[in-house]
Each structure stands twice: as structure tokens, then as C-alpha cells.
Design a protein around this motif. Structure first.
Motif, PDB file in Angstrom:
ATOM      1  N   THR A  31       0.830  -1.208   0.000  1.00 26.71           N
ATOM      2  CA  THR A  31       0.000   0.000   0.000  1.00 26.71           C
ATOM      3  C   THR A  31       0.864   1.258   0.000  1.00 26.71           C
ATOM      4  O   THR A  31       1.025   1.906   1.022  1.00 26.71           O
ATOM      5  N   LEU A  46      -5.813   3.161   4.698  1.00 26.16           N
ATOM      6  CA  LEU A  46      -5.903   2.023   3.785  1.00 26.16           C
ATOM      7  C   LEU A  46      -7.163   2.167   2.938  1.00 26.16           C
ATOM      8  O   LEU A  46      -8.234   2.481   3.468  1.00 26.16           O
ATOM      9  N   ILE A 103      -8.370  -2.491  -1.967  1.00 22.72           N
ATOM     10  CA  ILE A 103      -7.530  -3.629  -1.559  1.00 22.72           C
ATOM     11  C   ILE A 103      -8.302  -4.928  -1.793  1.00 22.72           C
ATOM     12  O   ILE A 103      -7.810  -5.864  -2.424  1.00 22.72           O
TER      13      ILE A 103
END
Ligand SMILES: *Cc1c(COP(=O)(O)O)cnc(C)c1O
Length: 350
Positions: free
Chosen positions: A104, A133, A138
């Protein structure tokens, strides 16, 4: 919740691997005469006591870490820096040319470098604009070949920690390993995820003696995980990866941990002071809050300021070519004198 099993994700060749059996691992009891390892039994003419191989599993050091962290020795791996653990995790779990890892950015560069060395693709999901995040992206990016997710928290170079509930969400939904790199945890007010190891069989936590413990030159990093995962790392590592001197010194420092955190308090104080001082300059656009021993600073022209500081004999890290970090410098908190020297140089910057 996806059912997790280490056997499902470890590489086949590693699962079948018969590790090198060193003399010291075949017999590690007490004896009077050791004629098993082809060392120079007479020792060195300089009288140094290093003619024997070190303990391959670093038992004494692990007992100390076990007591300090309240975690069983079987769940501790010790590497030549946490960089060694990063490399071993990739080698043990990812098939070259086939599997991938997820990172990330902007984050620590070694995950990507180790992956590249091992011919492992990297799925990069940028943090959001406020350095959190991007959970949606993701989850969408993970595919069948994704074996490891590296989460650096507190994150280098942004300095912030990620939400524990986001990390737990990943641990619950992802069938591979979630590796939480806590290199800066001892500078943070936040709790380590160590206590969560028992709840998540796919959690690996990396820590290091290189930062708050002030032993970067010694090269000691730790990985904490289930016994099953640690056994795999031990199988793949070079047998004698931590030298006798390193083990002895680490044991000495760990048994006097009061001193370490005295300096951490000074660094925290200096960080708040520097953060406050930096905000006063017109060319400083933003100083980010930090759970670490560095500050990320957005300025009007990072490269110009970086070059100016070099002329003043001060080196900071120019991170402005990293995604999301346009015109950002990363500044490590120095000694009180060094920080004052930096401020003095900045006062003269036009
Ligand atoms: C500095 C750092 C490390 C430390 O690596 P060692 O090999 O233990 O010195 C690991 N991860 C991150 C994010 C770091 O910034």
C-alpha cells in the motif's frame, strides 16, 4: 470468514524441504568435547572466543524476548534485521513468476525490492489522500495468486498508524498472510497487535531492534506468528544467521530496557517541538502527525530545500517522487543539538 491453513499457502517445494541439519542443531545439549562442527578447536591466536558456531535458534535471546513481550519462544523468529524476515516470507510463500504480494504505497521500499528479486509481482493499492488504507480497492485487487499483504503500521514514510479494525477486517477476509510491520511501534502510543496473534492464524508481526532500541548496526529483527509459520521461516533461513556477538549484545541490551525508553521519551518531546517549529515557516505547507521518530513535511519546493540542506551539511530524505508525496521530505528526529542545527539552517533559508 475464509478458512485459513498454512499448508494451503506455503510453496510446495518448501513444504517438502528437508532443512540443512547443522551440527549444532543435531546435538544442542551439554558435552565436554565438541568434535562435530569442524571449527578450529584451539581457538584464535588473538584470544577472541568466537571459534565456535552460534546457537542456530538463538534460545537465550528468544527467552529474553519472550519474557519482554509475553509471547512463547516458539512464536518468535529472529532475523538479520527484519529485512531478512521480509525476504524469507516472500521466498517461503510465493512461487516465482506466479504469485503476487500486495503493498500500500507510499510505504517501506523493501517489500517491493524483495518481491522483485524473487520474481514476484506486486499489486500496489495506493493509500487514500489522507493516508488511510483503501479497503475497498484492496479487497477488489486481491486475487487467487495473492499470498501476502504487507501493512506497515505506523507507516514509513507517512508516519501514521492504520485503523486496527481495517487490519482485522483484512485478517478475517484474506486467506493469505497479513504481515504487519511494526518497526516504529515503540515510538507510538498505540498498542502492538501482538496480543491478537492468538486470534488470527494468518497474522505475522514484524518488529526490529533497529529503531527505538537503537541497535540498527547490530541487525536484529523479529517476526512473531504461529508456531507453524515460524517453523517454516526457521527451515528456510541460513542456519547461523545471527552471530555470537550479536546474540550476546542483544541479550545485554534487552535485559536493561529502562534506558531505551528514556531516549524514546526525549525523541517524542523533540518531535512535538520540531513539529511546532516547522509549522512557523512560510515554505512549510503541512507537517503530518507522526507515531514514529520522523516527520513527513510538505514544503513548497522539496528538491530545492533538500539541496539547500545538503549545502548546510544536513541530509534529510526526499520522498517527493513517491505517489501522494509531492514536495514531501521525511525528516528523522535528531539529537536536541541536531534539531536546533536544522532549525538554524531553516531560519536562513530564503
Ligand atoms: C527501518 C525499517 C525496518 C527495519 O529493518 P531492519 O532490517 O530490522 O533494520 C523495517 N520496516 C520498516 C518499515 C522500517 O522503516
Amino acid at each position: 470468514m475464509a478458512k485459513f491453513s498454512v499448508d494451503d499457502i506455503v510453496r510446495n517445494n518448501i513444504k517438502k524441504l528437508v532443512p540443512y541439519s547443522s551440527a549444532r542443531s543435531e546435538f544442542d545439549g551439554d558435552a565436554q568435547v565438541f568434535l562435530d562442527a569442524n571449527e578450529n578447536s584451539l581457538g584464535s591466536i588473538s584470544n577472541e572466543k568466537y571459534h565456535r558456531y552460534p546457537d542456530p535458534l538463538q534460545k537465550k535471546l528468544k527467552e529474553q524476548i519472550s519474557a519482554a513481550k509475553d509471547i512463547h519462544t516458539e512464536k518468535i523468529f529472529i532475523g538479520n534485521g527484519s529485512d531478512e524476515a521480509i525476504d524469507l516470507l516472500i521466498r517461503a510463500f510465493c512461487n516465482p513468476g506466479e504469485d503476487n504480494i500486495l503493498t500500500t504505497p507510499p510505504t517501506y521500499g523493501m517489500y517491493e525490492v524483495c518481491a522483485a528479486i524473487n520474481d514476484i509481482a506486486v499489486l500496489k493499492v495506493l493509500l487514500t489522500d489522507d493516508f488511510e488504507l483503501d479497503m475497498h480497492k484492496i479487497k477488489k485487487s486481491i486475487n487467487k495468486k495473492t499470498k501476502l499483504i504487507f501493512i506497515c503500521s505506523p507507516n514509513n514514510p507517512t508516519g501514521n498508524s492504520f485503523s486496527t479494525s481495517d487490519i482485522k477486517d483484512l485478517l478475517e477476509k484474506f486467506k493469505g498472510l497479513v504481515i504487519v510491520d511494526e518497526a516504529y511501534i515503540d515510538f507510538s502510543e498505540r498498542n502492538s497487535l501482538l496480543k491478537k496473534l492468538k486470534d488470527y492464524p494468518n497474522l505475522v508481526i514484524l518488529q526490529t531492534l533497529s529503531k527505538a532500541w537503537a541497535l540498527a548496526g547490530l541487525r536484529i529483527g523479529t517476526a512473531f506468528a504461529s508456531k507453524q509459520i515460524i517453523d517454516i521461516l526457521n527451515k528456510v533461513k541460513p542456519p547461523y544467521n545471527i552471530s555470537i556477538i550479536t546474540q550476546q549484545l542483544a541479550i545485554k541490551v534487552l535485559s536493561s530496557n529502562a534506558d531505551v525508553f528514556k531516549n524514546v521519551k526525549v525523541i517524542r518531546y523533540e518531535k512535538e517541538k520540531l513539529l511546532h517549529d516547522l509549522k512557523e515557516y512560510g515554505f512549510v505547507k503541512k507537517v503530518y502527525e507522526s507515531d514514529t521518530n520522523f516527520l513527513l513535511v510538505k514544503v513548497s519546493n522539496a528538491t530545492a530545500l533538500y539541496n539547500y540542506l545538503i549545502t548546510k551539511n544536513i541530509v534529510v530524505r526526499n520522498r517527493s517522487n513517491q505517489p501522494l508525496l509531492k514536495n514531501c521530505l521525511r525528516i528523522t528526529i535528531g539529537t536536541p543539538d541536531e534539531n536546533a542545527f536544522l532549525i538554524q539552517a531553516l531560519n536562513e533559508y530564503k
